[in-house]
Scaffold this motif. Structure first.
Motif, short mmCIF file in Angstrom:
data_model
loop_
_atom_site.label_atom_id
_atom_site.label_comp_id
_atom_site.label_asym_id
_atom_site.label_seq_id
_atom_site.Cartn_x
_atom_site.Cartn_y
_atom_site.Cartn_z
N ILE A 179 12.75 6.77 1.79
CA ILE A 179 11.94 7.64 2.60
C ILE A 179 12.43 8.88 2.29
O ILE A 179 13.76 9.07 2.58
CB ILE A 179 11.97 7.29 4.30
CG1 ILE A 179 11.53 5.71 4.49
CG2 ILE A 179 11.41 8.49 5.20
CD1 ILE A 179 11.90 5.36 6.04
N ALA A 180 11.60 10.04 2.35
CA ALA A 180 12.33 11.19 2.03
C ALA A 180 11.60 12.20 2.89
O ALA A 180 10.51 12.15 3.25
CB ALA A 180 11.73 11.73 0.62
N LEU A 181 12.27 13.05 3.57
CA LEU A 181 11.83 13.86 4.70
C LEU A 181 12.19 15.43 4.19
O LEU A 181 13.05 16.12 3.96
CB LEU A 181 12.86 13.70 5.89
CG LEU A 181 12.79 12.29 6.44
CD1 LEU A 181 13.69 12.34 7.55
CD2 LEU A 181 11.56 11.67 6.67
N GLY A 225 1.02 -1.30 -0.10
CA GLY A 225 -0.09 0.01 0.07
C GLY A 225 0.94 1.05 0.10
O GLY A 225 0.38 2.36 -0.04
N LEU A 226 2.13 1.28 -0.13
CA LEU A 226 2.98 2.18 -0.15
C LEU A 226 3.04 2.74 -1.60
O LEU A 226 2.76 2.05 -2.69
CB LEU A 226 4.38 2.08 0.21
CG LEU A 226 4.53 1.42 1.67
CD1 LEU A 226 6.04 1.10 2.31
CD2 LEU A 226 3.98 2.28 2.93
N PHE A 227 3.78 4.16 -1.77
CA PHE A 227 4.01 4.35 -3.13
C PHE A 227 5.09 3.61 -3.87
O PHE A 227 5.91 3.07 -3.18
CB PHE A 227 4.35 6.01 -3.10
CG PHE A 227 3.32 6.75 -2.55
CD1 PHE A 227 2.17 7.09 -3.60
CD2 PHE A 227 3.48 7.49 -1.30
CE1 PHE A 227 0.93 7.87 -2.95
CE2 PHE A 227 2.58 8.77 -0.95
CZ PHE A 227 1.48 8.69 -1.95
N GLN A 251 8.02 12.57 -6.74
CA GLN A 251 7.66 13.42 -5.60
C GLN A 251 9.07 13.73 -4.95
O GLN A 251 9.00 14.95 -4.31
CB GLN A 251 6.94 12.50 -4.51
CG GLN A 251 5.30 12.44 -4.94
CD GLN A 251 4.79 13.58 -5.14
OE1 GLN A 251 4.55 13.99 -6.31
NE2 GLN A 251 4.71 14.32 -3.98
N LEU A 252 10.22 13.10 -4.91
CA LEU A 252 11.18 13.71 -4.61
C LEU A 252 11.89 14.73 -5.44
O LEU A 252 12.39 15.81 -4.78
CB LEU A 252 12.40 12.60 -4.59
CG LEU A 252 13.88 12.83 -3.98
CD1 LEU A 252 13.52 13.28 -2.62
CD2 LEU A 252 14.54 11.68 -4.13
N HIS A 301 3.89 13.24 9.28
CA HIS A 301 2.91 13.56 8.35
C HIS A 301 3.43 14.31 7.42
O HIS A 301 4.18 15.37 7.56
CB HIS A 301 1.91 14.48 8.92
CG HIS A 301 0.76 14.77 8.10
ND1 HIS A 301 -0.16 13.88 7.08
CD2 HIS A 301 0.33 15.87 7.44
CE1 HIS A 301 -0.91 14.52 6.30
NE2 HIS A 301 -0.57 15.83 6.64
N GLY A 302 3.50 14.05 6.13
CA GLY A 302 4.13 14.87 5.10
C GLY A 302 5.34 14.34 4.46
O GLY A 302 6.05 14.81 3.69
N ASP A 303 5.91 13.29 5.26
CA ASP A 303 7.36 12.45 4.66
C ASP A 303 6.63 11.73 3.79
O ASP A 303 5.41 11.11 3.66
CB ASP A 303 7.90 11.87 5.87
CG ASP A 303 8.44 12.74 6.79
OD1 ASP A 303 8.70 13.92 6.54
OD2 ASP A 303 8.74 12.48 7.95
N LEU A 304 7.61 11.14 2.76
CA LEU A 304 7.28 10.36 1.64
C LEU A 304 8.07 8.87 2.12
O LEU A 304 8.98 8.80 2.24
CB LEU A 304 8.07 10.69 0.58
CG LEU A 304 7.99 10.04 -0.70
CD1 LEU A 304 6.47 9.89 -1.24
CD2 LEU A 304 8.79 10.43 -1.76
#
Length: 461
Positions: A376-378, A298-300, A308-309, A362-365
């Motif tokens: 994971i992108a912050l 269920g993740l991107f 998105q990065l 919330h808002g992290d990828l």
């Protein structure tokens, strides 16, 4: 609104008159004198709409309609039967054969053109949905159509309850769908619209001469009811009110004096079209979701994560603050699949995804970019902020064992490579994948240093 309209009439004068009228309205008229010519030209020219006379020299208009609807190449073309005949049998026969509308040749030009605009808008809306779904179907993401459909809901909105009771009586023998009677206030109440009706049948003079049209505008402006079909019921035909209703968004307009069988056929057709449009919208929505979502966790997925990065990097340029990228890999995950089987491995991946999601902001990828590899992108995060998040994720994996049915709880660890993307101009020229590569190199260092740890890339891109 431009569009090709095929005019089919055996009288040359009629063809010329409507060619001039439609040409003046910026349409591109095409002319045919009989049914066979209509069928051939519909195949060859793919008109946006057909204006069809019922009485033709070689075949009746209803036969032309049946053959148009039976051919996949022409089945979706809107057809307006335009006839001097106005008896109930002719109207019902044409609608049953597949006509989208039945108008008398004596109809005023304003109503005629408004109805043409209305049908062409509907056709364009469906074409846009279909074109949006085409790439999804090509990729194999579209879900098969269900052969079973739940009954729809038809809302009868009137000023006087006795009018709604009359409509319900007229429709009851023709529809198997649920019918509810609503006031104007109830139609605008979220609590009363459960479920949201598929079709609103609205009295034109709803408390005042323009009340029905105002209610329709309100319904069209709300997200919950925007895609509902709307049928306006007038006391009689004519007087230009139909043109206004069509231009304001009505899907159909009927007269209270119409044959109840025609009323039922029109509502049934609106229900069918609403369901077809809903299915298309759902197909596009679900297909797009599947195109960017990893179906297991269920993740991107990687494709979406990289795009998105790039957005996160552009945001970093604007804010002047750095961003962090982590590549997370489960240690010795192949052993899990080899020892316990792929279903167990899938269960572990799903649980890892859940634990990581619980330990980011919330808002992290968060995305799955490989078999057991995650990204994971912050956004707007420096090294001092990113390091404890990475360490917390590492702990989240190894602190609690993974339950595998039939086996003892499984201990598992993860290695993490962390890199910082500094704010700078020109990320579009220097792809953000370079930051992922640095995080990936740091991950390799973590693996070679014994696993179950966070390693930071100290080299700027």
């Amino acid at each position: 609104m431009s569009g090709k309209i095929l005019i089919v009439d055996d009288v040359a004068t009629n063809r010329i008159v409507y060619k001039v009228k439609l040409g003046a309205a910026c349409y591109a008229p095409i002319l045919a004198a009989d049914g066979e010519s209509c069928l051939v030209m519909a195949q060859q020219t793919k008109p946006d709409l057909i204006l069809l006379d019922l009485i033709l020299p070689d075949m009746h208009g209803t036969e032309v309609l049946r053959r148009l609807r039976a051919d996949p190449a022409t089945a979706a073309i809107p057809v307006v039967v335009f006839s001097a005949e106005d008896d109930a049998a002719s109207r019902l026969g044409a609608l049953a054969a597949g006509a989208d509308e039945y108008l008398r040749k004596s109809v005023d030009d304003q109503t005629l053109l408004a109805r043409l605009r209305n049908l062409l808008r509907e056709r364009e809306a469906i074409a846009e949905l279909e074109s949006g779904g085409a790439p999804i179907r090509a990729l194999g993401f579209a879900e098969p159509a269900s052969g079973f459909q739940l009954p729809g809901t038809v809302a009868l909105v009137t000023h006087r309850p006795e009018t709604a009771l009359l409509w319900r009586r007229d429709l009851a023998g023709q529809l198997s769908d649920k019918m509810v009677m609503l006031s104007r206030e109830a139609a605008l109440s979220d609590a009363a619209l459960m479920p949201v009706p598929d079709v609103f049948v609205i009295e034109y003079e709803l408390a005042d001469p323009m009340g029905g049209l105002r209610l329709m505008s309100e319904l069209r402006s709300r997200a919950e009811t925007r895609h509902a079909a709307i049928c306006i019921v007038k006391q009689s035909r004519g007087n230009g009110a139909s043109a206004m209703a069509f231009d304001l968004g009505a899907n159909d307009v009927v007269a209270a004096t119409d044959d109840p069988r025609e009323f039922g056929m029109r509502i049934k057709r609106l229900l069918q079209r609403k369901r077809a449009a809903d299915t298309l919208r759902a197909s596009v929505r679900n297909g797009l979701r599947l195109a960017v979502i990893d179906p297991l966790t269920g993740l991107f997925n990687r494709r979406y994560a990289v795009s998105q990065l790039a957005e996160i990097a552009a945001q970093s340029d604007v804010s002047g603050r750095p961003f962090a990228v982590m590549v997370v890999d489960l240690d010795r995950f192949k052993d899990v699949n080899d020892r316990f089987g792929h279903p167990a491995g899938d269960a572990v991946l799903t649980e890892v995804a859940r634990r990581m999601a619980a330990n980011i902001r919330h808002g992290d990828l968060l995305a799955r970019i490989g078999g057991e590899e995650f990204l994971i992108a912050l956004p707007e995060t420096d090294l001092a902020m990113a390091t404890p998040i990475a360490e917390r994720i590492c702990c989240a994996v190894h602190d609690a064992a993974f339950d595998i049915p039939g086996f003892a709880p499984l201990a598992l660890t993860a290695s993490i490579g962390l890199a910082i993307g500094e704010a700078k101009t020109g990320w579009s020229e220097q792809p953000v994948t370079a930051v992922i590569d640095r995080a990936d190199q740091a991950l390799l260092v973590a693996k070679s240093a014994g696993r179950n740890q966070v390693t930071i890339s100290r080299t700027a891109a």
